[in-house]
Design a protein around this motif. Sequence first.
Motif, PDB file in Angstrom:
ATOM      1  N   THR A 162       0.715  -1.105  -0.022  1.00 46.32           N
ATOM      2  CA  THR A 162      -0.042   0.000   0.042  1.00 46.32           C
ATOM      3  C   THR A 162       0.816   1.342   0.199  1.00 46.32           C
ATOM      4  O   THR A 162       0.321   2.151  -0.570  1.00 46.32           O
ATOM      5  CB  THR A 162      -1.011   0.077   1.319  1.00 46.32           C
ATOM      6  N   VAL A 163       1.867   1.320   0.612  1.00 44.53           N
ATOM      7  CA  VAL A 163       2.753   2.485   0.768  1.00 44.53           C
ATOM      8  C   VAL A 163       3.537   2.466  -0.954  1.00 44.53           C
ATOM      9  O   VAL A 163       3.572   3.800  -1.238  1.00 44.53           O
ATOM     10  CB  VAL A 163       4.109   2.268   1.715  1.00 44.53           C
ATOM     11  N   SER A 164       3.757   1.497  -1.407  1.00 50.50           N
ATOM     12  CA  SER A 164       4.655   1.488  -2.892  1.00 50.50           C
ATOM     13  C   SER A 164       3.402   2.005  -4.001  1.00 50.50           C
ATOM     14  O   SER A 164       3.695   2.665  -4.619  1.00 50.50           O
ATOM     15  CB  SER A 164       5.148   0.124  -2.984  1.00 50.50           C
ATOM     16  N   LEU A 165       2.245   1.526  -3.748  1.00 53.19           N
ATOM     17  CA  LEU A 165       1.087   1.679  -4.560  1.00 53.19           C
ATOM     18  C   LEU A 165       0.105   2.950  -4.026  1.00 53.19           C
ATOM     19  O   LEU A 165      -0.912   3.040  -4.481  1.00 53.19           O
ATOM     20  CB  LEU A 165       0.509   0.461  -4.957  1.00 53.19           C
ATOM     21  N   TYR A 166       0.812   4.026  -3.410  1.00 52.97           N
ATOM     22  CA  TYR A 166      -0.086   4.873  -2.821  1.00 52.97           C
ATOM     23  C   TYR A 166      -0.685   5.791  -4.142  1.00 52.97           C
ATOM     24  O   TYR A 166      -1.735   6.528  -3.731  1.00 52.97           O
ATOM     25  CB  TYR A 166       0.610   5.728  -2.016  1.00 52.97           C
ATOM     26  N   GLU A 167      -0.067   5.897  -5.130  1.00 57.00           N
ATOM     27  CA  GLU A 167      -0.578   6.591  -6.027  1.00 57.00           C
ATOM     28  C   GLU A 167      -1.700   6.106  -6.831  1.00 57.00           C
ATOM     29  O   GLU A 167      -2.463   6.760  -7.843  1.00 57.00           O
ATOM     30  CB  GLU A 167       0.556   7.084  -7.164  1.00 57.00           C
ATOM     31  N   THR A 168      -2.122   4.827  -6.589  1.00 63.54           N
ATOM     32  CA  THR A 168      -3.082   3.882  -7.415  1.00 63.54           C
ATOM     33  C   THR A 168      -3.737   2.982  -6.062  1.00 63.54           C
ATOM     34  O   THR A 168      -3.444   1.939  -6.131  1.00 63.54           O
ATOM     35  CB  THR A 168      -2.279   3.182  -8.352  1.00 63.54           C
ATOM     36  N   PRO A 169      -4.568   3.885  -5.313  1.00 60.29           N
ATOM     37  CA  PRO A 169      -5.124   3.016  -4.085  1.00 60.29           C
ATOM     38  C   PRO A 169      -5.916   2.156  -4.549  1.00 60.29           C
ATOM     39  O   PRO A 169      -6.009   1.219  -3.777  1.00 60.29           O
ATOM     40  CB  PRO A 169      -5.666   4.342  -3.367  1.00 60.29           C
ATOM     41  N   ILE A 170      -6.836   2.490  -5.689  1.00 60.04           N
ATOM     42  CA  ILE A 170      -7.683   1.136  -5.994  1.00 60.04           C
ATOM     43  C   ILE A 170      -6.847  -0.012  -6.272  1.00 60.04           C
ATOM     44  O   ILE A 170      -7.299  -1.253  -5.769  1.00 60.04           O
ATOM     45  CB  ILE A 170      -8.516   1.753  -7.365  1.00 60.04           C
ATOM     46  N   LEU A 171      -5.946  -0.144  -7.024  1.00 56.82           N
ATOM     47  CA  LEU A 171      -5.086  -1.210  -7.420  1.00 56.82           C
ATOM     48  C   LEU A 171      -4.681  -1.812  -5.983  1.00 56.82           C
ATOM     49  O   LEU A 171      -4.337  -3.105  -5.686  1.00 56.82           O
ATOM     50  CB  LEU A 171      -3.873  -1.050  -8.330  1.00 56.82           C
ATOM     51  N   ALA A 172      -4.130  -1.077  -5.092  1.00 61.29           N
ATOM     52  CA  ALA A 172      -3.501  -1.437  -3.933  1.00 61.29           C
ATOM     53  C   ALA A 172      -4.664  -2.250  -2.916  1.00 61.29           C
ATOM     54  O   ALA A 172      -4.262  -3.132  -2.497  1.00 61.29           O
ATOM     55  CB  ALA A 172      -2.784  -0.048  -2.998  1.00 61.29           C
ATOM     56  N   TYR A 173      -5.764  -1.721  -2.900  1.00 61.46           N
ATOM     57  CA  TYR A 173      -6.558  -2.102  -1.971  1.00 61.46           C
ATOM     58  C   TYR A 173      -7.188  -3.393  -2.633  1.00 61.46           C
ATOM     59  O   TYR A 173      -7.643  -4.239  -2.100  1.00 61.46           O
ATOM     60  CB  TYR A 173      -7.621  -1.134  -1.683  1.00 61.46           C
ATOM     61  N   ALA A 174      -7.270  -3.391  -3.961  1.00 62.93           N
ATOM     62  CA  ALA A 174      -7.732  -4.721  -4.653  1.00 62.93           C
ATOM     63  C   ALA A 174      -6.965  -5.861  -4.469  1.00 62.93           C
ATOM     64  O   ALA A 174      -7.194  -7.047  -4.031  1.00 62.93           O
ATOM     65  CB  ALA A 174      -7.956  -4.397  -6.058  1.00 62.93           C
ATOM     66  N   ILE A 175      -5.438  -5.682  -4.547  1.00 62.94           N
ATOM     67  CA  ILE A 175      -4.478  -6.529  -4.139  1.00 62.94           C
ATOM     68  C   ILE A 175      -4.796  -7.159  -2.793  1.00 62.94           C
ATOM     69  O   ILE A 175      -4.528  -8.114  -2.441  1.00 62.94           O
ATOM     70  CB  ILE A 175      -3.071  -6.063  -4.530  1.00 62.94           C
ATOM     71  N   VAL A 176      -4.866  -5.961  -1.773  1.00 67.51           N
ATOM     72  CA  VAL A 176      -4.962  -6.347  -0.433  1.00 67.51           C
ATOM     73  C   VAL A 176      -6.327  -7.209  -0.104  1.00 67.51           C
ATOM     74  O   VAL A 176      -6.202  -8.189   0.564  1.00 67.51           O
ATOM     75  CB  VAL A 176      -5.167  -5.203   0.455  1.00 67.51           C
ATOM     76  N   PHE A 177      -7.448  -6.970  -0.813  1.00 69.39           N
ATOM     77  CA  PHE A 177      -8.683  -7.786  -0.673  1.00 69.39           C
ATOM     78  C   PHE A 177      -8.314  -9.179  -1.292  1.00 69.39           C
ATOM     79  O   PHE A 177      -8.829 -10.193  -0.559  1.00 69.39           O
ATOM     80  CB  PHE A 177      -9.680  -6.999  -1.621  1.00 69.39           C
ATOM     81  N   VAL A 178      -7.710  -9.458  -2.464  1.00 77.09           N
ATOM     82  CA  VAL A 178      -7.360 -10.659  -2.989  1.00 77.09           C
ATOM     83  C   VAL A 178      -6.439 -11.244  -2.279  1.00 77.09           C
ATOM     84  O   VAL A 178      -6.561 -12.515  -1.780  1.00 77.09           O
ATOM     85  CB  VAL A 178      -6.624 -10.356  -4.376  1.00 77.09           C
ATOM     86  N   THR A 179      -5.156 -10.711  -1.582  1.00 71.92           N
ATOM     87  CA  THR A 179      -4.358 -11.422  -0.774  1.00 71.92           C
ATOM     88  C   THR A 179      -5.062 -11.987   0.590  1.00 71.92           C
ATOM     89  O   THR A 179      -4.914 -13.085   0.999  1.00 71.92           O
ATOM     90  CB  THR A 179      -3.292 -10.472  -0.357  1.00 71.92           C
ATOM     91  N   LEU A 180      -5.820 -10.849   1.203  1.00 74.25           N
ATOM     92  CA  LEU A 180      -6.588 -11.601   2.422  1.00 74.25           C
ATOM     93  C   LEU A 180      -7.663 -12.758   1.908  1.00 74.25           C
ATOM     94  O   LEU A 180      -8.039 -13.563   2.962  1.00 74.25           O
ATOM     95  CB  LEU A 180      -7.278 -10.290   3.159  1.00 74.25           C
ATOM     96  N   SER A 181      -8.240 -12.255   1.091  1.00 78.96           N
ATOM     97  CA  SER A 181      -9.349 -13.349   0.883  1.00 78.96           C
ATOM     98  C   SER A 181      -8.719 -14.820   0.353  1.00 78.96           C
ATOM     99  O   SER A 181      -9.003 -15.883   0.757  1.00 78.96           O
ATOM    100  CB  SER A 181      -9.985 -13.127  -0.756  1.00 78.96           C
ATOM    101  N   VAL A 182      -7.632 -14.965  -0.374  1.00 71.98           N
ATOM    102  CA  VAL A 182      -6.646 -16.079  -0.520  1.00 71.98           C
ATOM    103  C   VAL A 182      -6.322 -16.864   0.736  1.00 71.98           C
ATOM    104  O   VAL A 182      -6.407 -17.831   0.880  1.00 71.98           O
ATOM    105  CB  VAL A 182      -5.529 -15.646  -1.573  1.00 71.98           C
ATOM    106  N   THR A 183      -5.728 -15.965   1.607  1.00 72.72           N
ATOM    107  CA  THR A 183      -5.580 -16.218   2.925  1.00 72.72           C
ATOM    108  C   THR A 183      -6.704 -16.993   3.883  1.00 72.72           C
ATOM    109  O   THR A 183      -6.701 -18.103   4.386  1.00 72.72           O
ATOM    110  CB  THR A 183      -4.703 -15.296   3.838  1.00 72.72           C
ATOM    111  N   ALA A 184      -7.738 -16.253   3.666  1.00 68.45           N
ATOM    112  CA  ALA A 184      -9.004 -16.767   4.319  1.00 68.45           C
ATOM    113  C   ALA A 184      -9.521 -18.098   3.939  1.00 68.45           C
ATOM    114  O   ALA A 184      -9.786 -19.001   4.523  1.00 68.45           O
ATOM    115  CB  ALA A 184     -10.032 -15.866   4.429  1.00 68.45           C
ATOM    116  N   VAL A 185      -9.331 -18.246   2.561  1.00 63.99           N
ATOM    117  CA  VAL A 185      -9.735 -19.490   1.783  1.00 63.99           C
ATOM    118  C   VAL A 185      -8.807 -20.500   2.127  1.00 63.99           C
ATOM    119  O   VAL A 185      -9.222 -21.899   2.645  1.00 63.99           O
ATOM    120  CB  VAL A 185      -9.741 -19.375   0.131  1.00 63.99           C
TER     121      VAL A 185
END
Length: 160
Positions: free
Chosen positions: A111-134
Motif C-alpha cells: 500500500t505504501v508503494s502503490l499509494y498513487e494507485t489506491p484502487i489497485l493497492a486495495y484490490a491486491i489487499v482484498f485478493v491477498t486476504l481472501s486467498v489467505t482466508a480460503v
Amino acid sequence: MICISTYASSANIQQSQRKATMHQEIKQGVYVILGSIVLLGLSFIVYFGLFRMFQLILNPEGHFGFVMFLRIGYGIILILLAFLNYRTKTAEWLKASIMSAGLGTFLIGLTVSLYETPILAYAIVFVTLSVTAVYLFKTQQKWFHYIPIGMSLLAIWLYI
C-alpha cells in the motif's frame, strides 16, 4: 440410580474438558495477538536494516528506485515463508503470528508503494486476504489463525 449418577458424572467430565479446551484456545488467541505485534515489529526492524544496507552499500548515489522492489519483495518472501510454515510442526499460535507478520509487512509495503494507485493497492489487499482466508478454511485451521487477517488490516490502517 446408579445409571443416572454415571451419566451425570460423564457429562460433568465432558463439560470440564470443553471448558479446558476453550480456555486453551483463548490463551492461544492471546499469544497470537502478542506474537503478531512482536514479530511485525521485528520484521520492520529487519526491513530497516536491509534498507540501510542497500542504501549504503549498493546505492551510494542516493537514488531510491530500489525501495519499491525491496518493500514488496521482502513482503512476498515473508508471506511465502508464513505459508510454508503451516507445513511444519511449529506451535499453532506461532504459525498464526508468523502469518500476521508476513501479511502485515507485505500489505503495508504494497500500500505504501502503490499509494498513487489506491484502487489497485486495495484490490491486491482484498485478493491477498481472501486467498489467505480460503487457505485457512480449506486447511481447517482454528479460529485464532484468522486473527492475522484482522491484525494486518489494523497494521495497514495504523501505518497509512
